[in-house]
Design an enzyme around this catalytic site. Structure first.
Site, short mmCIF file in Angstrom:
data_model
loop_
_atom_site.label_atom_id
_atom_site.label_comp_id
_atom_site.label_asym_id
_atom_site.label_seq_id
_atom_site.Cartn_x
_atom_site.Cartn_y
_atom_site.Cartn_z
N CYS A 249 -21.61 -32.28 33.33
CA CYS A 249 -21.24 -30.89 33.64
C CYS A 249 -20.14 -30.42 32.69
CB CYS A 249 -20.78 -30.78 35.09
SG CYS A 249 -20.30 -29.10 35.54
N CYS B 279 -17.50 -28.20 34.28
CA CYS B 279 -16.51 -28.93 35.09
C CYS B 279 -15.52 -29.68 34.19
CB CYS B 279 -17.18 -29.96 35.99
SG CYS B 279 -18.66 -29.40 36.80
N ASP B 280 -16.02 -30.33 33.16
CA ASP B 280 -15.19 -31.31 32.45
C ASP B 280 -14.84 -30.94 31.01
OD1 ASP B 280 -15.18 -32.94 34.71
OD2 ASP B 280 -17.12 -33.78 34.19
#
Ligand code: NDP
Length: 316
Positions: free
Chosen positions: A140, A143-144
């Site tokens: 992701c 997300c990261d």
């Protein structure tokens, strides 16, 4: 001697942000929800480390802590959270019939499906090891990606997700290598155009990932060109995988309307499926956004839809 199956007013299947948020709303509305967690209590977020984009946590929170908080909040209003996997369902029956762990039959007036989706992985040993140790392997980018600001990263895949995430990463990172296994991309022309016109994305065509190097964190990726048979190591510190997701919807096939990939189709603007009293929320019905907060939002919608359905039937 046959025993009458336990009857549940509002059954929630799955324990990601969508399931727990549905549980918070359903329990506060006195629907007496029972939530079965599935085999990964807390869902995909328990496999991530820092979550910096869930509203309300200005300093960030770890994925497992966030899920514990959501669970505690659902239990505070009386949700029964049970460890168990729903393995079979007859959603057309009235009441709906379901089986937990292949043995225990239950019946339900309403079912909120929040079984999520699982990211696909390439399957390399070092990919699994570094992913589990939060060593810079992620599925992701949204997300990261933030953790790799100013660094060089690689992303595998050639669909719309990979193209979108490569473009997202290019805004944060110094350089993005996009590893594409064929000589063309599956992504839409518009997305491909964007990728190919971003100066700090380099597409490695006809290329497969042979290994990911690094003990505690990614230090490089070995990539082989399948046309020349030449391997090279690219010096990246992050490795993103965007080769598709699989929605966890197999047990509902043939009953619920799904798209060709297995995502449950809902009436637009609602969580209603083609079967009355069955609602689908979170990633099992969403291939576009896949964020904890959007899953949570649709979980809320699922509980409200279930409550309204029961009220209209005079059951609540
Ligand atoms: P897709 O299944 O569309 O694409 C997966 C990609 O990963 C393909 O390019 C495939 O290669 C590649 N791949 C699969 N396995 C491997 C492997 N082992 N090694 C290397 N590469 C591999 O998945 P997406 O997640 O991209 O998209 C899913 C759906 O969601 C699609 O319908 C897409 O259009 C949609 N979507 C739409 C968006 C939008 O409209 N904004 C955004 C994101 C997704 P190959 O092509 O060679 O098979």
């Amino acid at each position: 001697m046959s025993t009458t199956p336990e009857h549940i007013h509002c059954l929630i299947i799955g324990s990601g942000p969508a399931g727990y948020t549905a549980a918070i709303y359903a329990s506060r509305a006195d629907l007496k929800p029972v939530l079965y967690t599935g085999m990964t209590p807390g869902g995909q977020l328990t496999e991530t480390t820092e979550v910096d984009n869930f509203p309300g946590y200005p300093k960030g929170i770890t994925g497992p802590e966030l899920m514990e908080d959501l669970k505690a909040q659902a239990e505070r209003f009386g949700t029964q959270v049970r460890f168990g996997l729903v393995t079979k369902a007859d959603l057309n029956a009235s009441p709906k019939r379901l089986w937990v762990d292949e043995s225990t039959e239950i019946t339900a007036d309403t079912v909120i499906i929040s079984t999520g989706a699982s990211a696909k992985w390439i399957g390399l040993e070092n990919e699994t090891r570094l992913r589990m140790n939060a060593g810079g392997v992620s599925a992701c980018a949204v997300c990261d990606g933030f953790f790799f600001r100013g660094q060089e990263v690689a992303i595998v895949g050639a669909g719309d997700t990979a193209a979108e995430e490569a473009t997202y990463l290019s805004k944060l990172c110094k350089k993005v290598y996009m590893i594409v296994r064929r000589g063309e991309m599956r992504a839409s022309k518009a997305m491909q155009h964007r990728v190919l016109n971003t100066p700090n994305i380099e597409v490695l065509w006809n290329s497969v990932t042979e290994d990911i190097l690094g003990k505690d964190g990614v230090e490089g990726v070995v990539v082989k060109n399948t046309e020349t048979n030449q391997s090279q190591t690219i010096n990246v510190t992050g490795f993103f995988v965007a080769i598709g997701h699989k929605p966890n919807t197999d047990i509902f096939k043939g009953q619920l309307t799904m798209d060709e990939l297995g995502y449950i189709e809902v009436v637009p603007g609602s969580t209603k499926t083609n079967i009355e009293g069955v609602f689908a929320v979170g990633d099992c019905a969403d291939k576009h956004y896949r964020q904890a907060v959007t899953a949570a939002g649709s979980g809320c919608m699922g509980a409200l839809d279930a409550e309204r359905y029961l009220a209209a039937k005079g059951d609540h």
